[in-house]
Design a protein around this motif. Structure first.
Motif, short mmCIF file in Angstrom:
data_model
loop_
_atom_site.label_atom_id
_atom_site.label_comp_id
_atom_site.label_asym_id
_atom_site.label_seq_id
_atom_site.Cartn_x
_atom_site.Cartn_y
_atom_site.Cartn_z
N LEU A 252 30.42 43.54 -3.75
CA LEU A 252 30.14 43.14 -5.12
C LEU A 252 29.13 42.06 -5.16
O LEU A 252 28.36 41.87 -6.13
N ALA A 253 29.35 41.37 -4.13
CA ALA A 253 28.11 40.09 -4.15
C ALA A 253 26.77 40.67 -4.01
O ALA A 253 25.73 40.13 -4.55
N LYS A 254 26.71 41.90 -3.14
CA LYS A 254 25.52 42.58 -3.35
C LYS A 254 24.65 43.09 -4.54
O LYS A 254 23.38 43.06 -4.75
N ILE A 255 25.66 43.45 -5.39
CA ILE A 255 25.42 44.02 -6.60
C ILE A 255 25.04 42.90 -7.63
O ILE A 255 24.13 43.04 -8.26
N ASN A 256 25.84 41.78 -7.61
CA ASN A 256 25.92 40.70 -8.56
C ASN A 256 24.48 39.91 -8.59
O ASN A 256 24.35 39.47 -7.54
N PRO A 257 23.87 39.87 -9.88
CA PRO A 257 22.54 39.15 -9.71
C PRO A 257 22.69 37.80 -9.36
O PRO A 257 21.70 37.10 -8.82
N TRP A 258 23.87 37.25 -9.61
CA TRP A 258 23.89 35.59 -9.66
C TRP A 258 24.09 35.41 -8.07
O TRP A 258 24.20 34.12 -7.51
N SER A 259 24.38 36.49 -7.09
CA SER A 259 24.49 36.12 -5.92
C SER A 259 23.42 36.46 -4.91
O SER A 259 23.45 36.47 -3.81
N ARG A 260 22.23 36.79 -5.46
CA ARG A 260 21.00 37.26 -4.93
C ARG A 260 20.63 36.69 -3.68
O ARG A 260 20.12 36.89 -2.62
N GLU A 261 20.47 35.25 -4.15
CA GLU A 261 20.13 34.06 -3.24
C GLU A 261 20.97 34.21 -1.77
O GLU A 261 20.23 33.82 -0.68
N LEU A 262 22.04 34.72 -1.75
CA LEU A 262 22.55 34.64 -0.37
C LEU A 262 22.03 35.68 0.34
O LEU A 262 22.13 35.22 1.89
N PHE A 263 21.21 36.50 0.17
CA PHE A 263 20.78 37.41 0.89
C PHE A 263 19.05 37.72 1.13
O PHE A 263 18.50 38.42 1.79
N THR A 264 18.65 36.63 0.14
CA THR A 264 17.22 36.76 0.17
C THR A 264 16.73 35.28 0.26
O THR A 264 15.29 35.16 0.54
N GLY A 265 17.45 34.28 0.23
CA GLY A 265 16.86 32.82 0.54
C GLY A 265 16.54 32.26 1.67
O GLY A 265 15.68 31.56 1.85
N GLY A 266 17.02 32.81 2.96
CA GLY A 266 16.78 32.62 4.17
C GLY A 266 17.42 31.19 4.58
O GLY A 266 17.21 30.88 5.78
N LYS A 267 18.20 30.34 3.69
CA LYS A 267 18.75 29.15 4.23
C LYS A 267 20.34 29.37 4.45
O LYS A 267 21.21 28.43 4.46
#
Length: 284
Positions: free
Chosen positions: A162-177
């Motif tokens: 669900l985190a992978k679907i949720n737009p508010w969680s996107r930085e978890l998987f794209t931010g690098g930090k």
């Protein structure tokens, strides 16, 4: 990854009023961006060409507690397995698991709830933070925005999905930090080296679901992996206090002190407890 377009009951009701076209925010208000949806008879045409029937939009309009997304078809942001998991259209969304919400949504919204927890330990630029129970990742994202490198742990694969679907969680998987570890925090923390983290933010499920994450044994592991002077925030909430005169926070504070923590005190606005690891002798 293909773009997802999100709909809530409020969005669907607005769509049903239109005759030809409408411009809507379709990312659960993560941004102020709007997209155009066209109406052709009893069908609605989304920006990627997906056609959605009026009947489906009417069904979404009646479901005030659900979040739906469009990508070639219409899907509810929910998973049924050993339990029932769904995104709830608060802003930002929270997850509901078997009817229990993961964030406070009555007194504060999930974003303010997150900021209250992170503010209790104030991660700084260049520090390393452990977020023990990821959920939708708002805590990890907020800490990373303050310049910290974050390791976050999540046990439940349904929550990760669900985190992978949720737009508010996107930085978890794209931010690098932010590094996401799939595992049980009780076991994962044992693999970290001594004095690895400046800050630990511990926001476990309720005691009845994860009692081991409230144990003195686990607190000793958190103490071990914190650097001298390191800070801990532990979300506890106040379950049972109102009705059974039970003070879960008091028991948590006693076990934290036995594990070696000092400066243990309540943080009422965040419904939790802060503590720190003493500096090494010879330092103030």
């Amino acid at each position: 990854m293909d773009e997802l377009y999100f709909l809530t009951s409020k969005d669907a009701r607005r769509m049903l009023l239109l005759r030809e076209r409408i411009r809507l925010n379709l990312d659960l208000r993560k941004t102020s961006r709007v997209w155009e949806i066209r109406r052709e008879g009893d069908e609605f045409v989304f920006p990627d060409g997906t056609r959605v029937s009026k009947e489906v939009v009417e069904r979404i309009a009646r479901d005030e507690g659900g979040v739906y997304f469009v990508r070639g078809g219409v899907y509810k942001a929910a998973i049924a397995g050993e339990g029932f998991y769904k995104l709830v259209p608060t802003i930002p969304p929270t997850i509901e698991i078997n009817g229990i919400r993961m964030h406070r949504t009555k007194e504060v919204n999930p974003l303010q709830d997150t900021r209250n927890k992170v503010d209790a330990v104030k991660p700084k630029e260049g520090e390393t933070v452990l977020d023990t129970c990821m959920g939708l990742g708002y805590t990890a994202i907020e800490a990373s925005k303050r310049g910290a490198y974050v390791i976050t742990i999540e046990k439940d694969p349904n929550v990760i999905e669900l985190a992978k679907i949720n737009p508010w969680s996107r930085e978890l998987f794209t931010g690098g930090k932010i590094q996401v570890i799939h595992g049980d925090a009780f076991d994962v923390v044992k693999r970290f080296k001594d004095e690895s983290f400046n800050v630990v933010i511990h926001d476990p499920p309720r005691f009845s679901l994860a009692g081991q994450l409230y144990s003195e044994e686990f607190y000793r592991e958190l103490f071990r992996i914190l650097k001298p002077g390191g800070r801990l925030f532990h979300y506890v909430g106040n379950p049972g206090k109102k009705y059974r005169r039970k003070d879960l926070q008091k028991g948590v504070m006693e076990r934290l002190r036995r594990a070696g923590f000092v400066g243990v005190k309540r943080v009422e606005e965040a419904l939790g407890v802060v503590a720190r690891k003493p500096e090494k002798k010879g330092k103030s």
